[in-house]
Scaffold this active site. Structure first.
Site, PDB file in Angstrom:
ATOM      1  N   HIS A 159       0.820  -1.217   0.000  1.00  0.00           N
ATOM      2  CA  HIS A 159       0.000   0.000   0.000  1.00  0.00           C
ATOM      3  C   HIS A 159       0.856   1.271   0.000  1.00  0.00           C
ATOM      4  CE1 HIS A 159       0.434  -0.132   4.526  1.00  0.00           C
ATOM      5  NE2 HIS A 159       0.444   1.180   4.364  1.00  0.00           N
ATOM      6  N   ASP A 189       0.204  -7.539   1.378  1.00  0.00           N
ATOM      7  CA  ASP A 189       0.632  -6.156   1.582  1.00  0.00           C
ATOM      8  C   ASP A 189       2.159  -6.036   1.663  1.00  0.00           C
ATOM      9  OD1 ASP A 189       0.257  -3.427   1.800  1.00  0.00           O
ATOM     10  OD2 ASP A 189       0.074  -3.459   3.980  1.00  0.00           O
ATOM     11  N   SER A 271       4.654   2.571   7.911  1.00  0.00           N
ATOM     12  CA  SER A 271       4.348   1.390   7.112  1.00  0.00           C
ATOM     13  C   SER A 271       5.527   0.982   6.239  1.00  0.00           C
ATOM     14  CB  SER A 271       3.134   1.660   6.220  1.00  0.00           C
ATOM     15  OG  SER A 271       1.974   1.847   6.986  1.00  0.00           O
TER      16      SER A 271
END
Length: 452
Positions: A159, A189, A271
């Site tokens: 993402h 992911d 992230s």
């Protein structure tokens, strides 16, 4: 007797010593004072030995860290804190040179300021954009895990680079470099990037997430809120947690992610960065957090043991090889929910609430009639059939209710059955309804390619 109530440390003379002393007295009776001198010597030696032993034992037990009540506890506490602090510094120093910021660049509409959706006049300052130019639309983190043939390879989240037209990587020293996407996987992911490895000397060491224990200290390193080279520390709250995720971010949970739950601060920009243990080894890839009012200390990382097989596949093929059914679906539960909303919006007396009517719209009034038996409430509706499913004759609006003998009630269950129990080339029996009639199709699962 002093401190210790024990014969070993006392100044008493043993029976054997007394007996020997008597013999000496008898043999050397002409030497007056010999017995008295011998007793004094023995008493002195015993007392000295007792004192030395007492001091040594005191040092061993209390660590020499002061005298008085509480000194032992203070010494142990100080020693433990120093040890943890030193390990934290060493672990972070080992990995930090390998942690990078990952910048997602995309072409933005004329005058659109990134991030907040507001419009500004082009060229009216830092936020003004030039039509057709690439701009930073997102910033995350990554970790260099491999150096090979002059290239550096980076793990990050899917993402973080989703939709990117180009990707840049910022090193810990502030230098920016162009990077290319080697491969990316939406399901897990995870993504791998490649960049020029010139002058890069450090690649992070991969650890074992299976060795983590609850309450173990861990560190997250990354680029939270654009503040690069940031560290946060906490503990492992739970080594194995399963959380539902919406792959299309439409509010419908269509996959479940296995994660490590931590109370480490994980914020936007973290992230893709590494979660490391106190040995400076990567044990997870920071992925998400629960972002709701009143919720704190709920961060999640992808276990590195789960991530590395995916990373290896991305390095080799650019995608993850999985069995492919060839259907795009929507849950039957959603169909019924939309149908009920449409009926409520219409109203039994013809008085339609403006807001509800606007919400339902023409799309909801165009719901197909599936003609399902009354007892059928669970399954998935085929929106499009391609590949093996199309070759087997499946069509739009078929309602899948079973794969082999496994009942299927949602897209999540369909994916789980395929990815966890089936393999490429396996035969699969699909049971479905078409115009109210129960049918089956038997065919082989193909390999899902990067484009599919």
């Amino acid at each position: 007797m002093g401190i210790f109530d024990d014969d070993f440390y006392s100044t008493k003379v043993s029976r054997r010593a007394r007996s020997t002393s008597s013999k000496d007295e008898f043999a050397f009776s002409n030497k007056k004072g010999m017995r008295n001198w011998s007793n004094v010597r023995i008493a002195f030696v015993a007392s000295f030995t007792s004192a030395v032993a007492a001091v040594l034992l005191f040092v061993l037990v209390f660590g020499g860290g002061g005298i008085g009540p509480g000194s032992h506890a203070a010494s142990v506490s100080a020693s433990g804190s120093a040890s943890l602090e030193q390990r934290t510094i060493q672990a972070s120093a080992k990995v930090r040179p390998a942690v990078v910021s990952v910048i997602n660049e995309q072409t933005v509409p004329y005058g659109l300021a990134p991030g907040d959706g507001t419009q500004e006049q082009a060229g009216s300052g830092e936020e003004g954009q030039i039509q057709g130019s690439k701009q930073e639309v997102g910033v995350g983190s990554g970790v260099i895990f491999k150096l090979k043939d002059g290239k550096a390879y980076i793990i990050t989240n899917h993402h973080v680079i989703a939709g990117a037209e180009s990707v840049k990587v910022m090193l810990v020293n502030g230098e920016k470099r162009e990077a290319k996407i080697v491969g990316s996987d939406q399901i897990t992911d995870l993504a791998v990037l490649e960049m020029d490895g010139k002058d890069i000397k450090t690649a992070a060491e991969i650890g074992k997430s299976s060795k983590l224990q609850p309450a173990e200290f861990v560190l997250a390193i990354g680029n939270p809120l654009g503040l690069g080279d940031s560290l946060s520390m906490g503990i492992v709250s739970k080594t194995h947690r399963v959380v539902p995720v919406s792959l299309n971010e439409d509010g419908v949970y269509d996959w479940q992610q296995e994660v490590i739950q931590v109370n480490v601060s994980i914020n936007e920009g973290n992230s893709g960065g590494p979660l490391i243990d106190m040995d400076g080894k990567v044990v997870g890839i920071n992925s998400m957090k629960i972002a709701e009012v009143g919720v704190e200390g709920l961060g999640f990382a992808i276990p590195i043991d789960n991530a590395m097989p995916i990373i290896d596949s991305l390095m080799e093929k650019g995608y993850v090889s999985r069995p492919y059914l060839g259907v795009y679906t929507v849950d039957l539960e959603q169909y019924f929910a939309q149908k009920q909303q449409e009926e409520q919006a219409a109203g039994s007396d013809g008085k339609t609430d403006q807001g509800a009517g606007a919400a339902s719209g023409s799309e909801e009034s165009d719901l197909p009639e599936l003609n399902l038996p009354d007892e059928v409430f669970n399954g998935v509706i085929v929106l499009e059939a391609v590949g093996p499913a199309k070759d087997a004759g499946m069509k739009l609006n078929d309602v899948i209710v079973k794969l082999d003998e496994k009942s299927i009630s949602s897209t999540l269950e369909l994916r789980q059955y395929l990815y966890q129990t089936k393999h490429i080339g396996d035969e699969i029996k699909v049971t479905f309804y078409r115009d109210g009639k129960l049918k089956t199709a038997l065919f082989k699962l193909a390999e899902k390619t990067k484009d599919e």
